[in-house]
Design an enzyme around this catalytic site. Structure first.
Site, PDB file in Angstrom:
ATOM      1  CG  ASP A  56      -1.918  -1.210   1.131  1.00  0.00           C
ATOM      2  OD1 ASP A  56      -1.648  -2.152   0.385  1.00  0.00           O
ATOM      3  OD2 ASP A  56      -2.925  -1.213   1.859  1.00  0.00           O
ATOM      4  CD  GLU A  66      -3.345  -5.314   9.376  1.00  0.00           C
ATOM      5  OE1 GLU A  66      -3.835  -4.573  10.255  1.00  0.00           O
ATOM      6  OE2 GLU A  66      -3.603  -5.167   8.166  1.00  0.00           O
TER       7      GLU A  66
HETATM    8  C1  6A9 Z   1     -10.407  -2.293   5.189  1.00  0.00           C
HETATM    9  C2  6A9 Z   1     -11.905  -1.878   7.096  1.00  0.00           C
HETATM   10  C3  6A9 Z   1     -14.537  -3.158   9.312  1.00  0.00           C
HETATM   11  C4  6A9 Z   1      -3.834  -4.578   3.809  1.00  0.00           C
HETATM   12  O1  6A9 Z   1      -4.505  -8.595   4.639  1.00  0.00           O
HETATM   13  C5  6A9 Z   1      -5.300  -8.027   3.670  1.00  0.00           C
HETATM   14  C6  6A9 Z   1      -4.668  -6.770   3.115  1.00  0.00           C
HETATM   15  C7  6A9 Z   1      -3.305  -7.078   2.510  1.00  0.00           C
HETATM   16  O2  6A9 Z   1      -3.472  -7.830   1.340  1.00  0.00           O
HETATM   17  C8  6A9 Z   1      -2.529  -5.841   2.151  1.00  0.00           C
HETATM   18  O3  6A9 Z   1      -1.237  -6.195   1.754  1.00  0.00           O
HETATM   19  N1  6A9 Z   1      -4.564  -5.776   4.187  1.00  0.00           N
HETATM   20  C9  6A9 Z   1      -2.442  -4.908   3.332  1.00  0.00           C
HETATM   21  O4  6A9 Z   1      -1.745  -3.745   2.972  1.00  0.00           O
HETATM   22  C10 6A9 Z   1      -5.868  -5.418   4.794  1.00  0.00           C
HETATM   23  C11 6A9 Z   1      -6.791  -4.689   3.850  1.00  0.00           C
HETATM   24  C12 6A9 Z   1      -8.114  -4.375   4.430  1.00  0.00           C
HETATM   25  C13 6A9 Z   1      -8.832  -3.361   3.590  1.00  0.00           C
HETATM   26  C14 6A9 Z   1     -10.248  -3.136   3.969  1.00  0.00           C
HETATM   27  C15 6A9 Z   1     -11.694  -2.596   5.822  1.00  0.00           C
HETATM   28  C16 6A9 Z   1     -12.572  -2.746   8.091  1.00  0.00           C
HETATM   29  O5  6A9 Z   1     -13.927  -2.501   8.223  1.00  0.00           O
END
Ligand code: 6A9
Length: 696
Positions: free
Chosen positions: A436, A666
């Protein structure tokens, strides 16, 4: 009275002390503890397979006061147990049925399950079915609302206490078929219930309940312990019981989080103006976080596969096959899969639409590489057949990357989808890369090139070559590409900075940027005073070598770098420096002397991949160190030393934080080691199990 604390979904904001699977084998059983002080709920299930419709299962729910809170025993606790049909389910019916138990049961028939009955029985303690609800709910995402709005307050003459109960039958006269049946069960602590699902309407000679259930569950637990030790050898390696329990919980939460989703994705194609609904599809996948992101993420899933394929190769191959089925005619797979109303209810609207021009790292190639490394000689005919069926889709996937994400310079690659026009972001995000807000060229252009994608492509090409050869295909094309990309001279020409002595992205870049609040213009209406980015010096084309972090490490992380390269020595020297990447808890994502270290990207976006410790990248780092410590070369013993330290830092901290906070997280804070971001996050952070067992 307020019902806002009625627990339903797995919500992070409920702030439970701890919850999660302690053991889950993905097939036959699972056991989970939910600690909601002063109560502790233990839920488990055991499944008995049969030929039709998946067979029978029983779930057990045990509710008692936590140790130390025994004064709460004899208190009353109500649970609401429900059966609901998917809003899309056609020709599906459920109806109430009173079996010879004190509770209300449900019978039903759907096309997927055939006929079935569900019975509730008391296993121990005093319980009573207090009230029920039969109604039509507008969707699976609104069940809690339906319950809350139907609650009634009643008082019993003989008791002074008021009680909360469900409203009974709410079906209108013209409505025949309910899709939602709920039962309120009130018990005096401690108590235990068994919920039995039986396929078909025939009565069983022996039901999977009571003592029989207790016995079977115990047997599955013993088998689990044995399988776990056979695969991971943690006892043999000298880990104590506490460490093994932690590792079992980490694996079990990844396995227990595997779900089956059904629905259509919203896709913005380059051929249409508005996002369109994709076809309905099924996805069998693990999820990064049950509470926060309970849905499939493409590049996360490849990491999950590094753990799952060791535990159950067939489950993993099934998962890969489902993801490959989501490929469109161009060879593209969406990054995030949000299927069905329950999944959709958990996603802010800005994340719902997927763009078919944007990628996400093709990590399934490292899963497949891992499968070949570990199982190449023992794959069954069925598994080989599956690889053969996957192969054309893998070819399409590879070629989608190789054409659409190609850079301007021969041999280079570029993540598409960065926003060149944004005014708010200090550094326009590269969501497609998975990292990101990790700093890239400050001004996105078509001429930039990304070292991480270059390395993903090198692994993808070599894995295509290996799989193709295994199933007897002509793979010369992949072999050539793999050799071409793995030739370090080419990579160095495109990405090595002799100034910083690191690998780097290339693009139109300046570090002279800041977020500023616009001045107030007197008497001007509708002032938007959100902070905006100001560029203090013109950007120029250059290597983005002022930042050092995960992206700079990719040739090492993905083992593209030659073991004899002096650049390997330079990288190893840098990662152990505490002012750069080294911490006692793992490698941080961005060195402390990088311009954007721990900087917000907009006034609303806190730093994410700008300092915190992430476990997927650390997994790749220990794996690479392990690899280079086994390859002959001048840095072999140095790699071995760093390997040992990094491995033990990671394992110790993740475990320490788990026992301290109740969760796996995380990310981890680079200064304190504390968990941050969302929790429980037992997606790629669960790779700590492979790190403990040294299965890379
Ligand atoms: C947010 C908000 C209740 C971000 O692990 C999943 C991803 C990865 O693939 C990515 O590399 N995460 C990482 O930078 C989390 C992404 C979540 C986005 C949605 C929702 C919660 O609402």
């Amino acid at each position: 009275m307020t019902f806002s604390h009625l627990r339903h979904w797995c919500e992070q904001s409920d702030n439970l002390d701890r919850y999660g699977w302690l053991q889950h084998d993905g097939l036959n059983f699972g056991i989970q503890e939910i600690v909601d002080s002063p109560f502790i709920l233990t839920t488990s299930f055991v499944k008995k397979n049969s030929v039709n419709h998946g067979g029978d299962w029983t779930a057990r729910i045990d509710v008692r006061a936590m140790p130390g809170y025994e004064a709460y025993n004899n208190e009353e606790v109500s649970l609401i147990w429900y059966v609901a049909l998917d809003e899309d389910a056609r020709d599906a019916n459920i109806w109430l049925s009173n079996f010879e138990t004190t509770f209300t049961g449900v019978k039903g028939e759907t096309s997927g399950l055939g006929q079935f009955s569900i019975k509730l029985t008391n296993h121990s303690g005093v319980t009573d079915s207090e009230s029920f609800l039969i109604t039509k709910a507008p969707g699976l995402n609104l069940l809690r609302e339906v319950i809350v709005s139907s609650l009634r307050l009643v008082s019993n003459k003989s008791e002074s206490k008021k009680r909360v109960v469900l409203a009974g039958n709410l079906l209108q006269d013209d409505e025949k078929n309910p899709n939602f049946i709920a039962t309120q069960i009130t018990g005096i602590l401690p108590f235990t219930l068994d919920v039995m699902f039986e396929s078909g309407f025939q009565t069983r000679e022996e039901t999977l309940t009571g003592h029989k259930y207790t016995q079977l569950l115990a047997k599955h637990q013993i088998d689990f312990d044995e399988k776990f030790e056979n695969i991971y050898n943690l006892r043999n390696k000298g880990y104590d019981v506490k460490s093994i329990k932690f590792a079992q919980a980490a694996l079990s939460n990844l396995v227990g989080g595997i779900g089956y989703f059904y629905g259509a994705s919203m896709v913005q194609s380059s051929y249409t103006n508005e996002p369109v609904n994709y076809w309905n599809s099924a996805l069998y996948t693990a999820v990064p976080s049950r509470s926060f992101f309970p849905r499939g993420f493409l590049w996360d899933e490849g990491f999950h596969g590094l753990l799952l394929s060791k535990w159950d190769l067939d489950i993993e191959l099934d998962i890969i096959a489902h993801w490959m089925d989501l490929m469109n005619a161009e060879g593209w797979i969406p990054r995030e899969l949000i299927l069905g109303s329950e999944a959709l209810a958990k996603v802010p609207s800005e994340f719902v639409v997927q763009r078919n021009t944007n990628a996400n790292p093709p990590t399934f190639f490292i899963t497949l590489e891992y499968i070949l490394d570990n199982y190449e000689d023992v794959l069954t005919q069925k598994q080989l057949d599956l690889l053969e069926r996957l192969y054309p889709r893998l070819q399409a996937w590879f070629s989608w990357f190789n054409t659409t994400q190609k850079g301007a310079m021969p041999g280079s690659y570029r993540w598409k989808g960065r926003d060149p026009l944004t005014q708010k972001e200090l550094n326009p995000r590269t969501m497609s890369s998975g990292l990101d807000d990790y700093p890239r060229a400050s001004h996105p252009t078509e001429d930039e090139r990304h070292i991480d994608l270059y390395c993903w492509m090198a692994v993808a090409a070599s894995t295509m070559h290996r799989i193709g050869s295994l199933i007897g295909q002509d793979t010369s094309k992949y072999e050539t590409t793999s050799k071409y990309l793995k030739d370090n001279r080419m990579m160095n020409k495109l990405h090595w900075s002799s100034y910083s002595q690191t690998y780097a992205d290339y693009g139109l870049h300046t570090d002279a940027l800041a977020l500023k609040r616009p001045d107030i213009v007197p008497r001007s209406p509708n002032q938007n005073r959100e902070m905006i980015r100001v560029t203090l010096k013109n950007p120029e084309y250059r290597l983005v070598d002022s930042s050092f972090g995960y992206v700079s490490l990719f040739p090492f992380l993905l083992r593209i770098l030659d073991a004899n390269s002096e650049k390997l020595g330079m990288i190893l020297e840098k990662i152990v420096k505490p002012e750069l990447l080294w911490t006692n808890y793992g490698l941080r994502s961005l060195s402390t002397n990088s311009p954007l270290y721990m900087k917000r990207n907009t006034e609303h976006d806190p730093p994410y991949w700008r300092g915190a410790i992430w476990i997927n990248m650390n997994y790749l780092a220990v794996r690479a160190l392990h690899f280079y410590s086994n390859e002959a070369g001048p840095f072999q013993s140095k790699a071995a030393t760093i390997y040992k330290e990094l491995r033990s830092n990671l394992v110790e901290n993740i475990m320490k934080q788990y026992y301290k906070s109740g969760y796996i997280w995380e990310q981890y804070n680079d200064k304190t080691g504390e968990g941050s971001g969302c929790r429980p996050f037992t997606g790629w952070s669960a790779l700590v199990v492979n790190i403990m067992s040294e299965k890379y």
